[in-house]
Design a protein around this motif. Structure first.
Motif, PDB file in Angstrom:
ATOM      1  N   GLY A 207       0.755  -1.132  -0.006  1.00  0.00           N
ATOM      2  CA  GLY A 207      -0.025  -0.072  -0.094  1.00  0.00           C
ATOM      3  C   GLY A 207       0.987   1.350  -0.027  1.00  0.00           C
ATOM      4  O   GLY A 207       0.799   2.042   0.982  1.00  0.00           O
ATOM      5  N   LEU A 208       1.590   1.355  -1.084  1.00  0.00           N
ATOM      6  CA  LEU A 208       2.660   2.423  -1.109  1.00  0.00           C
ATOM      7  C   LEU A 208       1.889   4.005  -1.316  1.00  0.00           C
ATOM      8  O   LEU A 208       0.816   3.853  -2.145  1.00  0.00           O
ATOM      9  CB  LEU A 208       3.583   2.280  -2.259  1.00  0.00           C
ATOM     10  CG  LEU A 208       4.505   0.862  -2.163  1.00  0.00           C
ATOM     11  CD1 LEU A 208       5.280   0.778  -3.359  1.00  0.00           C
ATOM     12  CD2 LEU A 208       5.103   0.785  -0.905  1.00  0.00           C
ATOM     13  N   ASN A 209       2.366   4.976  -0.697  1.00  0.00           N
ATOM     14  CA  ASN A 209       1.963   6.197  -1.020  1.00  0.00           C
ATOM     15  C   ASN A 209       2.917   6.704  -2.287  1.00  0.00           C
ATOM     16  O   ASN A 209       3.788   6.136  -2.686  1.00  0.00           O
ATOM     17  CB  ASN A 209       1.956   7.390   0.206  1.00  0.00           C
ATOM     18  CG  ASN A 209       3.336   7.278   0.665  1.00  0.00           C
ATOM     19  OD1 ASN A 209       4.215   7.371  -0.248  1.00  0.00           O
ATOM     20  ND2 ASN A 209       3.509   7.409   1.942  1.00  0.00           N
ATOM     21  N   GLU A 210       2.706   8.144  -2.826  1.00  0.00           N
ATOM     22  CA  GLU A 210       3.181   8.867  -3.931  1.00  0.00           C
ATOM     23  C   GLU A 210       4.678   8.574  -3.597  1.00  0.00           C
ATOM     24  O   GLU A 210       5.586   8.500  -4.225  1.00  0.00           O
ATOM     25  CB  GLU A 210       2.632   9.890  -4.317  1.00  0.00           C
ATOM     26  CG  GLU A 210       3.083  10.408  -5.726  1.00  0.00           C
ATOM     27  CD  GLU A 210       2.368  11.924  -5.950  1.00  0.00           C
ATOM     28  OE1 GLU A 210       3.097  12.383  -6.823  1.00  0.00           O
ATOM     29  OE2 GLU A 210       1.315  12.282  -5.431  1.00  0.00           O
ATOM     30  N   LYS A 211       4.981   9.136  -2.533  1.00  0.00           N
ATOM     31  CA  LYS A 211       6.554   9.242  -1.947  1.00  0.00           C
ATOM     32  C   LYS A 211       7.532   8.219  -2.211  1.00  0.00           C
ATOM     33  O   LYS A 211       8.308   7.866  -2.667  1.00  0.00           O
ATOM     34  CB  LYS A 211       6.760  10.053  -0.789  1.00  0.00           C
ATOM     35  CG  LYS A 211       7.872  10.665  -0.699  1.00  0.00           C
ATOM     36  CD  LYS A 211       8.188  11.265   0.690  1.00  0.00           C
ATOM     37  CE  LYS A 211       9.686  11.578   1.089  1.00  0.00           C
ATOM     38  NZ  LYS A 211       9.798  12.389   2.390  1.00  0.00           N
ATOM     39  N   GLU A 212       6.533   6.861  -1.414  1.00  0.00           N
ATOM     40  CA  GLU A 212       7.248   5.706  -1.345  1.00  0.00           C
ATOM     41  C   GLU A 212       7.235   4.999  -2.887  1.00  0.00           C
ATOM     42  O   GLU A 212       8.410   4.453  -3.163  1.00  0.00           O
ATOM     43  CB  GLU A 212       6.594   4.946  -0.594  1.00  0.00           C
ATOM     44  CG  GLU A 212       6.617   5.199   0.993  1.00  0.00           C
ATOM     45  CD  GLU A 212       5.442   4.647   1.610  1.00  0.00           C
ATOM     46  OE1 GLU A 212       5.547   4.599   3.227  1.00  0.00           O
ATOM     47  OE2 GLU A 212       4.524   3.979   1.336  1.00  0.00           O
ATOM     48  N   GLU A 213       6.428   5.280  -3.648  1.00  0.00           N
ATOM     49  CA  GLU A 213       6.688   4.912  -5.181  1.00  0.00           C
ATOM     50  C   GLU A 213       7.576   5.473  -5.880  1.00  0.00           C
ATOM     51  O   GLU A 213       8.278   4.734  -6.395  1.00  0.00           O
ATOM     52  CB  GLU A 213       5.035   4.984  -5.696  1.00  0.00           C
ATOM     53  CG  GLU A 213       4.160   4.260  -5.447  1.00  0.00           C
ATOM     54  CD  GLU A 213       2.680   4.445  -6.338  1.00  0.00           C
ATOM     55  OE1 GLU A 213       2.768   5.353  -7.027  1.00  0.00           O
ATOM     56  OE2 GLU A 213       1.621   3.839  -6.033  1.00  0.00           O
ATOM     57  N   GLU A 214       7.866   6.659  -5.459  1.00  0.00           N
ATOM     58  CA  GLU A 214       9.184   7.498  -6.434  1.00  0.00           C
ATOM     59  C   GLU A 214      10.319   6.789  -5.679  1.00  0.00           C
ATOM     60  O   GLU A 214      11.331   6.671  -6.357  1.00  0.00           O
ATOM     61  CB  GLU A 214       9.029   8.881  -5.928  1.00  0.00           C
ATOM     62  CG  GLU A 214       7.854   9.498  -6.648  1.00  0.00           C
ATOM     63  CD  GLU A 214       7.898  11.059  -6.259  1.00  0.00           C
ATOM     64  OE1 GLU A 214       8.665  11.574  -5.587  1.00  0.00           O
ATOM     65  OE2 GLU A 214       7.015  11.873  -6.797  1.00  0.00           O
ATOM     66  N   LEU A 215      10.445   6.310  -4.285  1.00  0.00           N
ATOM     67  CA  LEU A 215      11.825   5.977  -3.889  1.00  0.00           C
ATOM     68  C   LEU A 215      11.844   4.466  -4.414  1.00  0.00           C
ATOM     69  O   LEU A 215      12.902   4.078  -4.695  1.00  0.00           O
ATOM     70  CB  LEU A 215      11.487   5.735  -2.314  1.00  0.00           C
ATOM     71  CG  LEU A 215      11.687   7.156  -1.638  1.00  0.00           C
ATOM     72  CD1 LEU A 215      11.400   7.060  -0.133  1.00  0.00           C
ATOM     73  CD2 LEU A 215      12.964   7.935  -1.776  1.00  0.00           C
ATOM     74  N   LEU A 216      10.812   3.886  -4.386  1.00  0.00           N
ATOM     75  CA  LEU A 216      10.802   2.570  -5.108  1.00  0.00           C
ATOM     76  C   LEU A 216      11.197   2.414  -6.555  1.00  0.00           C
ATOM     77  O   LEU A 216      11.954   1.600  -7.014  1.00  0.00           O
ATOM     78  CB  LEU A 216       9.529   1.743  -4.870  1.00  0.00           C
ATOM     79  CG  LEU A 216       9.595   0.193  -5.200  1.00  0.00           C
ATOM     80  CD1 LEU A 216      10.652  -0.619  -4.219  1.00  0.00           C
ATOM     81  CD2 LEU A 216       8.383  -0.505  -4.799  1.00  0.00           C
ATOM     82  N   GLU A 217      10.981   3.421  -7.178  1.00  0.00           N
ATOM     83  CA  GLU A 217      11.322   3.723  -8.739  1.00  0.00           C
ATOM     84  C   GLU A 217      12.796   3.816  -8.679  1.00  0.00           C
ATOM     85  O   GLU A 217      13.550   3.372  -9.542  1.00  0.00           O
ATOM     86  CB  GLU A 217      10.632   4.587  -9.411  1.00  0.00           C
ATOM     87  CG  GLU A 217       8.954   4.215  -9.744  1.00  0.00           C
ATOM     88  CD  GLU A 217       8.355   5.674 -10.214  1.00  0.00           C
ATOM     89  OE1 GLU A 217       8.719   6.523 -10.210  1.00  0.00           O
ATOM     90  OE2 GLU A 217       7.068   5.197 -10.778  1.00  0.00           O
TER      91      GLU A 217
END
Length: 316
Positions: A207-217
């Motif tokens: 359940g990633l938020n937008e910031k966490e998605e960017e970090l994972l990218e």
């Protein structure tokens, strides 16, 4: 060995504690059977989640327990193994378990640098209560660690190649072979980790938020860069090994050619002395200078043979 850590919300520092409570991070390094049973009993989780991560051959994967929402991650992390006093860079599984968003567990057979850096507060903004962020931080640190290991492998390859330019010893060739083996392990692990990263990004596992998605990218980009570097170094190493194999084979052919030529030249005096050693009437049998004439004839025949071989480049 089991260590427990907790982040103080007021100070933001992560410290080692002795009691298990909600929000702690439990780091297990080659735990005993009793330690595994104790942790599983306290946290009410299946032992398989921990034991799978302690299997040296376990593949990278994600496992979700539907009944209580516990999530298990297994990724490959770099390590160093000893083989005949040589360091071979390999990988081992690292398990990460999110227990109902209440506890975070890491499990490994040996101490790994990725986890050790978190324990030593070398990674900033660690919060044991924010399990999603900790997982992404471990993903990112692991990808950069692979890049560092690949750089070390390339430096060792360059140093070994310089030694091979001066001598063709088995030691240097075996070193190159070990580096090649390390690159195979690392490339396979990086591809496995990439699938875990992409599944985590695409799915709703955490359940990633937008910031966490960017970090994972960013993690995926670092991991792909490591894969490309591993490909380049592997291709370079394969080309180097093939080149030196050809050089060694060519050198062996040259040595065999020279030895064969020397053998032919050295056989000429033997043949001539064999003829004049027969117990029959031969030319020069009564000549007092026969011995010297035969020696002179042998030398002359040897020089003619050497000249003939040189014209055909059989002495170089």
């Amino acid at each position: 060995m089991v260590k427990i850590y907790n982040t103080d919300i007021a100070t933001g520092t992560t410290k080692k504690v002795s009691e298990i409570e909600k929000g702690v991070w439990i780091n297990m390094v080659n735990p005993t059977k009793d330690e595994v049973e104790n942790i599983c009993e306290k946290l009410r989780i299946s032992q398989d989640l921990i034991e799978d991560a302690l299997d040296d051959e376990e593949k990278a994967r994600i496992e979700v327990e539907e009944d209580d929402g516990t999530i298990g991650f297994i990724i490959d992390v770099p390590t160093v193994e000893k083989d005949d006093n040589e360091n071979i860079r390999s990988t081992i599984p690292l398990g990460m378990i999110v227990v109902r968003n209440e506890y975070f567990i890491t499990v490994s057979l040996r101490e790994v640098k990725v986890v050790h850096d978190i324990e030593s507060n070398l990674i900033k903004n660690v919060n044991t209560r924010d399990t999603t962020k900790m997982i992404i931080q471990i993903f990112y640190k692991n990808a950069t660690e692979f890049l560092k290991v690949l750089g070390e492998i390339n430096k060792e390859r360059n140093a070994t190649e310089k030694l091979l330019n001066n001598s063709m010893r088995n030691k240097e060739l075996l070193k190159m072979l070990n580096l090649q083996k390390s690159l195979v392990y690392i490339t396979t692990s990086l591809r496995s980790n990439e699938m875990i990263h992409e599944r985590t990004l695409r799915g709703k596992v955490l359940g990633l938020n937008e910031k966490e998605e960017e970090l994972l990218e960013d993690v995926i980009i670092e991991n792909r860069q490591a894969i490309e570097m591993a490909k380049i170094y592997s291709n370079t190493l394969n080309g180097t090994m093939d080149a030196y194999a050809s050089i060694i084979s060519n050198n062996l052919n040259i040595v065999m050619k020279i030895l064969t030529t020397i053998t032919i030249i050295m056989s000429i005096p033997t043949i001539l002395s064999g003829y004049w050693g027969m117990n029959v009437e031969l030319p020069l049998a009564g000549n007092p200078f026969a011995f010297y004439l035969i020696i002179l004839l042998s030398v002359l025949c040897c020089f003619i043979t050497i000249w003939w071989f040189k014209r055909r480049n059989m002495l170089s």
